[in-house]
Design an enzyme around this catalytic site. Structure first.
Site, PDB file in Angstrom:
ATOM      1  N   HIS A  59      84.415  16.772  29.221  1.00  0.00           N
ATOM      2  CA  HIS A  59      83.421  16.811  28.150  1.00  0.00           C
ATOM      3  C   HIS A  59      82.214  17.607  28.645  1.00  0.00           C
ATOM      4  O   HIS A  59      81.459  17.146  29.499  1.00  0.00           O
ATOM      5  CB  HIS A  59      83.016  15.395  27.763  1.00  0.00           C
ATOM      6  CG  HIS A  59      82.094  15.319  26.590  1.00  0.00           C
ATOM      7  ND1 HIS A  59      81.724  16.437  25.862  1.00  0.00           N
ATOM      8  CD2 HIS A  59      81.462  14.275  26.005  1.00  0.00           C
ATOM      9  CE1 HIS A  59      80.908  16.077  24.891  1.00  0.00           C
ATOM     10  NE2 HIS A  59      80.732  14.772  24.949  1.00  0.00           N
TER      11      HIS A  59
ATOM     12  N   HIS B  16      86.551  16.234  18.348  1.00  0.00           N
ATOM     13  CA  HIS B  16      85.559  16.005  19.404  1.00  0.00           C
ATOM     14  C   HIS B  16      86.194  15.166  20.511  1.00  0.00           C
ATOM     15  O   HIS B  16      85.996  15.463  21.690  1.00  0.00           O
ATOM     16  CB  HIS B  16      84.337  15.293  18.815  1.00  0.00           C
ATOM     17  CG  HIS B  16      83.248  15.046  19.799  1.00  0.00           C
ATOM     18  ND1 HIS B  16      82.505  16.063  20.341  1.00  0.00           N
ATOM     19  CD2 HIS B  16      82.764  13.901  20.362  1.00  0.00           C
ATOM     20  CE1 HIS B  16      81.612  15.564  21.183  1.00  0.00           C
ATOM     21  NE2 HIS B  16      81.755  14.253  21.222  1.00  0.00           N
TER      22      HIS B  16
ATOM     23  N   CYS C 125      75.613  15.877  22.385  1.00  0.00           N
ATOM     24  CA  CYS C 125      76.932  16.513  22.403  1.00  0.00           C
ATOM     25  C   CYS C 125      77.258  17.286  21.128  1.00  0.00           C
ATOM     26  O   CYS C 125      78.308  17.914  21.041  1.00  0.00           O
ATOM     27  CB  CYS C 125      77.994  15.468  22.714  1.00  0.00           C
ATOM     28  SG  CYS C 125      77.594  14.602  24.248  1.00  0.00           S
TER      29      CYS C 125
END
Lengths: 378, 92
Positions: free
Chosen positions: A303, A269, A131
């Protein structure tokens, strides 16, 4: 519909994934010669890169002059192609394998497909780090340009929603799953009722360019990258760690030669997992206190994994342009372990000049990019 | 009749896999120069023919001599003569 789409886990009647539907017409806008080696991740990257090239007014001669590069990464090349080809091999259906299967699967598939599509013949890299992939790609492009190795890059990331990724997250209790919340409210960064992430997919690609080079060709300059850092915990592969996130942000601030007080906004994030949001909130609190607005667009977008850094950096550029901070969607009650931050729950009109953007990944990886808006002196 | 059916099935591979228009598919066309296929496409052509006709071509030396669409028609027709099962099992 490919068979694997029926295997995407959807929680207890709730959708924990937001796949992108690309029409056949849109796909076929890319010639077969280029499209044949693309899984969905590379296809997303190429379509996004087309938008970036057009918006930046980049001519083919510049992209092919050896001074332009391409740094694009994803969590796993194309995970849908990994699934399809592994299944075909196990079932001995070798005639169902494409000659391009390997080129769709490999980790740098998006990078070379975009390079091949645009005739980019400079540096090609793909720092795959789950990620944090695309923020590391943008940071690496910045470092390469600072070192004088290239004039510009197409940089960012792309990713796909498939059972390989979703099943793994679900097994780790990281995927949102609740009987009490409707699907659109499942992704809720920093909220007391957050219960995991919702996966999205797509691509975010930026043109990262040496400043004078951009000025000479009269390119629209949206922002200047003024600092970057990446580090890792060295102790954990699955848990975020507030101390190392804090260290990463401080390294980036030092690289930018600015103080925490110079920052207008932190693009977190924050994926809506219980532990991840808690650790990042603690790190941001330690560096910025409650003085700087903090939000994560994962409440709106989900996400997008290896694409998240690129997509969310593009969102930051839009916030700079419009002078508005996107809120933390679905933030109804700030969680106790995320308290002590300024967490907008509604759009906030204010100048967005200097921004800290975080990405945090499995493997203990952290990355922080710092940008200054064009209006503020880029 | 069988030859026509073989040609139809071979042409279908070029339409489905290589996105060529049916009217482009005339026997004298050169597959590299006129259709712009490359070595990766040839691998897919071989697997496409194997799938369509239930034959094994990977190690067939004649495949390396293919230059035109006519060469492919001739090769598959030759294989059909040597292997009556190929005709019997042609897809509908």
């Amino acid at each position: 519909m490919p068979e694997w789409q029926g295997l995407v886990p959807v929680g207890s009647d709730h959708v924990s994934a937001a796949p992108v539907a690309i029409s056949p017409e849109k796909s076929k806008s890319i010639k077969r010669h280029y499209r044949r080696s693309m899984g969905n991740a590379a296809l997303f990257a190429t379509l996004a890169a087309q938008q970036a090239v057009v918006e930046s007014g980049l001519a083919a001669e510049i992209l092919g002059n050896g001074r332009a590069g391409c740094i694009i990464s994803s969590t796993i090349g194309s995970s849908s192609e990994v699934y399809e080809s592994t299944k075909a091999v196990i079932e001995h259906r070798f005639n169902d394998l494409s000659a391009c299967q390997f080129f769709r699967i490999v980790s740098h598939s998006s990078a070379f497909n975009v390079a091949n599509f645009f005739g980019i013949n400079g540096v090609q890299l793909s720092p795959c780090s789950a990620c944090a992939s695309s923020l590391q790609s943008i940071g690496l492009a910045y470092e390469q340009i600072l070192a004088g190795r290239q004039e510009l890059f197409l940089a960012g990331g792309s990713d796909e929603v498939t059972p390989i990724v979703l099943g793994s997250f679900r097994h780790l209790y990281a995927l949102a799953d609740s009987d009490e919340l409707p699907p659109e409210e499942l992704s809720r960064p920093f909220d007391a009722r957050r219960c995991g992430l919702v996966c999205g997919e797509g691509a975010g690609i930026l043109v990262v360019e040496e400043y004078e080079h951009a000025r000479r060709r009269q390119a629209p300059v949206l922002a200047e990258i003024i600092g970057y850092a990446t580090n890792c915990t060295g102790t954990q592969i699955s848990q975020s760690d507030s101390a190392s996130i804090e260290a990463c942000m401080r390294l980036a601030l030092a690289d930018a030669q600015i103080a925490p007080d110079d920052v207008d906004y932190v693009s977190a994030h924050a994926t809506s997992t219980v532990a991840g949001d808690r650790e990042e909130a603690a790190a941001i609190r330690a560096v910025f206190g409650d003085r700087v607005p903090v939000s994560s667009v994962k409440g709106q977008l989900g996400h997008t994994l290896g694409a998240s850094g690129g997509i969310e950096t593009a969102a930051v550029l839009a916030m700079m342009r419009h002078g508005v901070i996107l809120p933390n969607a679905n933030l109804a009650a700030v969680a106790e372990d995320c308290a002590g931050l300024d967490l907008p729950a509604a759009p906030r009109q204010q100048p967005v000049r200097t921004v800290v953007k975080n990405c945090i990944a499995f493997g203990g990886v952290n990355a922080t990019l710092i940008m200054r808006s064009a209006e503020a002196g880029a | 009749m069988t030859r026509d059916r073989l040609i139809e099935l071979i042409n279908q591979i070029f339409v489905d896999q290589f996105e060529l228009e049916p009217e482009e598919l005339t026997p004298e066309k050169r597959i590299f120069e006129d259709f712009a296929l490359d070595s990766l496409d040839i691998v897919d052509l071989i697997t496409g023919l194997q799938r369509k006709f239930g034959i094994s071509l990977r190690d067939n030396k004649d495949v390396q001599q293919i230059r035109t669409l006519q060469d492919i028609y001739d090769l598959v027709e030759k294989l059909a003569r040597d292997n009556p099962d190929l005709i019997a099992k042609l897809p509908e």
